[in-house]
Motif scaffolding. Structure first.
Motif, short mmCIF file in Angstrom:
data_model
loop_
_atom_site.label_atom_id
_atom_site.label_comp_id
_atom_site.label_asym_id
_atom_site.label_seq_id
_atom_site.Cartn_x
_atom_site.Cartn_y
_atom_site.Cartn_z
N MET A 1 0.85 -1.19 0.00
CA MET A 1 0.00 0.00 0.00
C MET A 1 0.88 1.24 0.00
O MET A 1 1.60 1.53 0.95
CB MET A 1 -0.90 0.01 1.24
N THR A 2 0.93 1.95 -1.11
CA THR A 2 1.71 3.17 -1.19
C THR A 2 0.93 4.32 -0.56
O THR A 2 -0.30 4.32 -0.50
CB THR A 2 2.03 3.52 -2.66
N SER A 3 1.67 5.31 -0.08
CA SER A 3 1.03 6.44 0.57
C SER A 3 1.74 7.73 0.18
O SER A 3 2.88 7.72 -0.27
CB SER A 3 1.03 6.28 2.09
N LEU A 4 1.05 8.82 0.36
CA LEU A 4 1.58 10.15 0.09
C LEU A 4 1.56 10.93 1.39
O LEU A 4 0.55 10.94 2.10
CB LEU A 4 0.73 10.85 -0.97
N LEU A 5 2.68 11.57 1.72
CA LEU A 5 2.79 12.33 2.96
C LEU A 5 2.83 13.82 2.67
O LEU A 5 3.69 14.30 1.94
CB LEU A 5 4.04 11.93 3.74
N ASN A 6 1.89 14.56 3.22
CA ASN A 6 1.90 16.02 3.14
C ASN A 6 2.34 16.56 4.50
O ASN A 6 1.58 16.52 5.47
CB ASN A 6 0.53 16.58 2.79
N SER A 7 3.58 17.03 4.58
CA SER A 7 4.11 17.60 5.82
C SER A 7 4.29 19.10 5.72
O SER A 7 4.99 19.71 6.53
CB SER A 7 5.45 16.93 6.16
N ASN A 8 3.65 19.69 4.72
CA ASN A 8 3.73 21.15 4.51
C ASN A 8 2.36 21.78 4.71
O ASN A 8 1.87 22.53 3.87
CB ASN A 8 4.27 21.45 3.10
N ILE A 9 1.72 21.48 5.84
CA ILE A 9 0.38 21.98 6.11
C ILE A 9 0.47 23.38 6.71
O ILE A 9 1.16 23.60 7.70
CB ILE A 9 -0.36 21.02 7.06
N GLN A 10 -0.22 24.30 6.09
CA GLN A 10 -0.23 25.70 6.53
C GLN A 10 -1.55 26.00 7.23
O GLN A 10 -2.61 25.85 6.64
CB GLN A 10 -0.05 26.63 5.33
N ILE A 11 -1.47 26.42 8.49
CA ILE A 11 -2.67 26.76 9.26
C ILE A 11 -2.92 28.25 9.15
O ILE A 11 -2.03 29.07 9.39
CB ILE A 11 -2.52 26.32 10.72
N ASN A 12 -4.15 28.61 8.77
CA ASN A 12 -4.50 30.01 8.54
C ASN A 12 -5.66 30.44 9.42
O ASN A 12 -6.52 29.62 9.78
CB ASN A 12 -4.90 30.21 7.06
N LYS A 13 -5.71 31.71 9.72
CA LYS A 13 -6.84 32.27 10.44
C LYS A 13 -8.05 32.29 9.51
O LYS A 13 -7.93 32.56 8.32
CB LYS A 13 -6.53 33.68 10.93
N THR A 14 -9.23 31.99 10.06
CA THR A 14 -10.46 31.94 9.26
C THR A 14 -11.23 33.24 9.42
O THR A 14 -11.73 33.54 10.51
CB THR A 14 -11.34 30.75 9.69
N PRO A 15 -11.36 34.02 8.35
CA PRO A 15 -12.05 35.32 8.46
C PRO A 15 -13.57 35.16 8.44
O PRO A 15 -14.11 34.15 7.99
CB PRO A 15 -11.57 36.07 7.21
#
Length: 428
Positions: free
Chosen positions: A1-15
Motif C-alpha cells: 500500500m503506497t502512501s503520500l505524505l503532506n508535511s507542509n500543512i499551513q494553518i491560517n486564520k479563518t475570516p
C-alpha cells in the motif's frame, strides 16, 4: 500500500463576513483585499447571518488544507463517508510525532465513483485512509494518505459512521466503520456492512425481507438504543448500476440485536443524509431530488450523474422545481418501538443540494451544500455558513471543536476553538 505524505500543512486564520439585511439582499461583506483584487477568498471563511453564529465559530478560528487532488488527478477522492477514529498503533510503529497521545488518529473518506478502465465496466470507488500527525500543542502538522480498494463483497460504498457492533453477551466489539454499500447489478450487494479494523466487511442487512435495497446511501445510529437508521435512494437504476427498484425511496430502521427491520419514512423523492438530535427526540433527513440525475451517465461522476452532482452542484445543476430540503420528524415511542411523526420542513438550502447532515451538542444542525456547511439552530433559524471552495459533500466532527470537511477534490481541517480554549486543552 503506497502512501503520500503532506508535511507542509499551513494553518491560517479563518475570516468572518457579516451578511447585510433584507434591504441589501443579504449581501455578504467583502474580506480585506477582495474588492481591490477582484478575486474571491481561496480558503475557508465564515458568513454570519445571526449573531448567535459567534457562539459556534470564534474570531480566532483556524483552518488548513490537508490534502488536494485538484492539481493532479482531478479525481474526487474526498466525496463521502468522512469518519474520524482513533486506531491502535501497529506494533513497533512510530510517526515521528511529538504528541504520542494522538498517534492513532485516522480519517477515512470515500471517493466519488471514478472512471473505470473500460466503458463496459462500472465505476470504481476508492477509500482513502489518512493518518493525522499533530505537534505538542495539538496542531495538525502532517497527513499521510493511502488509497484503498474496497473488498469486492462491499461495492460502491457511500456514507459511513464509526461503529462498534454489539456482541452476543451484550458487550461491544472493537471500534470499526459501518459503511453503506450502494451495490452493483448483483442481488444482495446494497445494504449496511460493518468493517472491523483489518478484517473483511460483515453484511448486517442487505434486503427488506427478500426484496433488494436499491442504493443505500447514509446511516445514523440511534443514540439510546443502538438501532441503525438508513436511507435508500432509487438512483442506481438511473445510472445503469442497479436493476429496476422493487421498492420506492425509503428510510429504514434496523436493530442488529433483535433483527427488527422496519420502514420508518416514505413520501420522500430522494432521501440522502440523516441524523438525530443529541436527545434523539428529533430526526432529520435531507431530500436531494433537485439534483439533475436523470438519464444514463455510466462511467461515473459526469454532469448528469447523481454521484457527481450530489452536494457538488450549484443552482445551474438543479431542477429548481424539485426539493433540496431538510425535513424534521418527532421520534415517538409506541409499544416498545420508535415511530416518526409530524413531518415538517426544517430548512431549505441556500445554494445547491443538501448532503451530509449532523447535529452538535447544542442542537444546531449542519448540512453540507454547494457553498460549504450551512448551519441552523434547533428552531430552523439560519445562523451562518462555513464557506468552502468547491462545496462540502461530507463532513464530521472531531475532538474539541474541530471539523473535517470533504470537498470532492480537497480535504479541509477547521478548528473552531478560541485561543483560550486551546490553551486550556493544552494544559490538560
Amino acid at each position: 500500500m503506497t502512501s503520500l505524505l503532506n508535511s507542509n500543512i499551513q494553518i491560517n486564520k479563518t475570516p468572518t463576513r457579516v451578511a447585510g439585511g433584507p434591504s441589501v439582499g443579504w449581501r455578504e461583506a467583502s474580506l480585506p483585499g477582495e474588492e481591490q483584487s477582484g478575486q474571491g477568498f481561496e480558503g475557508v471563511s465564515f458568513v454570519q447571518y445571526s449573531s448567535d453564529f459567534a457562539k459556534i465559530v470564534s474570531e480566532e478560528a483556524r483552518h488548513a488544507l490537508l490534502l488536494s487532488s485538484a492539481d493532479s488527478s482531478r479525481n474526487a477522492f474526498f466525496h463521502r463517508g468522512c469518519v474520524h477514529v482513533i486506531e491502535p498503533m501497529a506494533a513497533g510503529g512510530g510517526h515521528g510525532n511529538d504528541d504520542t497521545r494522538n498517534e492513532g488518529e485516522v480519517l477515512y473518506t470515500v471517493s466519488n465513483p471514478l472512471q473505470a478502465a473500460s466503458s463496459s465496466q462500472l465505476p470504481v470507488v476508492l477509500i482513502s485512509r489518512i493518518r493525522l500527525q499533530r505537534n505538542g500543542v495539538g496542531d495538525i502538522v502532517a497527513a499521510e494518505w493511502a488509497k484503498l480498494r474496497p473488498p469486492s463483497t462491499m461495492t460502491m460504498p457511500a456514507g459511513a459512521i464509526p461503529y462498534s457492533m454489539p456482541t452476543r453477551n451484550g458487550s461491544k466489539s472493537t471500534l470499526g466503520i459501518l459503511y453503506c454499500a450502494q451495490g452493483n447489478g448483483s442481488p444482495g450487494t446494497s445494504g449496511l456492512f460493518y468493517m472491523p479494523r483489518g478484517k473483511p466487511p460483515i453484511p448486517l442487512i442487505t434486503s427488506y425481507y427478500g426484496r433488494d435495497f436499491h442504493s443505500v446511501y447514509d446511516v445514523a445510529c440511534h443514540p439510546r438504543d443502538g438501532s441503525l437508521w438508513f436511507t435508500d435512494m432509487c438512483v442506481g437504476f438511473e445510472q445503469e448500476s442497479r436493476k429496476q427498484p422493487r421498492t420506492p425511496c425509503l428510510v429504514y430502521r434496523f436493530h442488529p440485536g433483535t433483527g427488527d427491520l422496519r420502514v420508518v419514512a416514505d413520501g420522500l423523492n430522494r432521501p440522502s443524509g440523516i441524523c438525530f438530535s443529541v436527545d434523539a427526540d428529533t430526526f432529520y433527513v435531507t431530500d436531494t431530488d433537485s439534483i439533475e440525475s436523470h438519464g444514463s451517465s455510466r462511467g461515473g461522476g459526469g454532469a448528469g450523474s447523481i454521484f457527481g452532482g450530489l452536494g457538488a452542484g450549484n443552482d445551474q445543476d438543479q431542477d429548481m422545481q424539485r426539493a433540496t430540503t431538510i425535513y424534521a420528524y418527532d421520534v415517538l415511542r409506541r409499544a416498545g418501538s420508535d415511530f416518526l411523526s409530524k413531518k415538517r420542513v426544517f430548512a431549505y438550502s441556500l445554494t445547491g443540494a443538501l448532503m451530509g447532515i449532523q447535529c452538535d451538542a447544542a442542537g444546531n444542525v449542519y448540512a453540507g451544500c454547494a457553498d460549504g456547511v450551512e448551519v441552523w439552530d434547533a428552531g430552523g433559524v439560519l445562523l451562518g455558513v462555513i464557506k468552502v471552495p468547491g462545496s462540502v459533500t461530507s463532513f464530521c466532527f472531531a475532538r474539541n471543536g474541530e471539523m473535517f470537511l470533504c470537498s470532492n477534490h480537497q480535504l479541509w481541517w477547521v478548528d473552531l476553538k478560541t485561543e483560550q480554549e486551546r490553551r486550556r486543552l493544552e494544559a490538560c
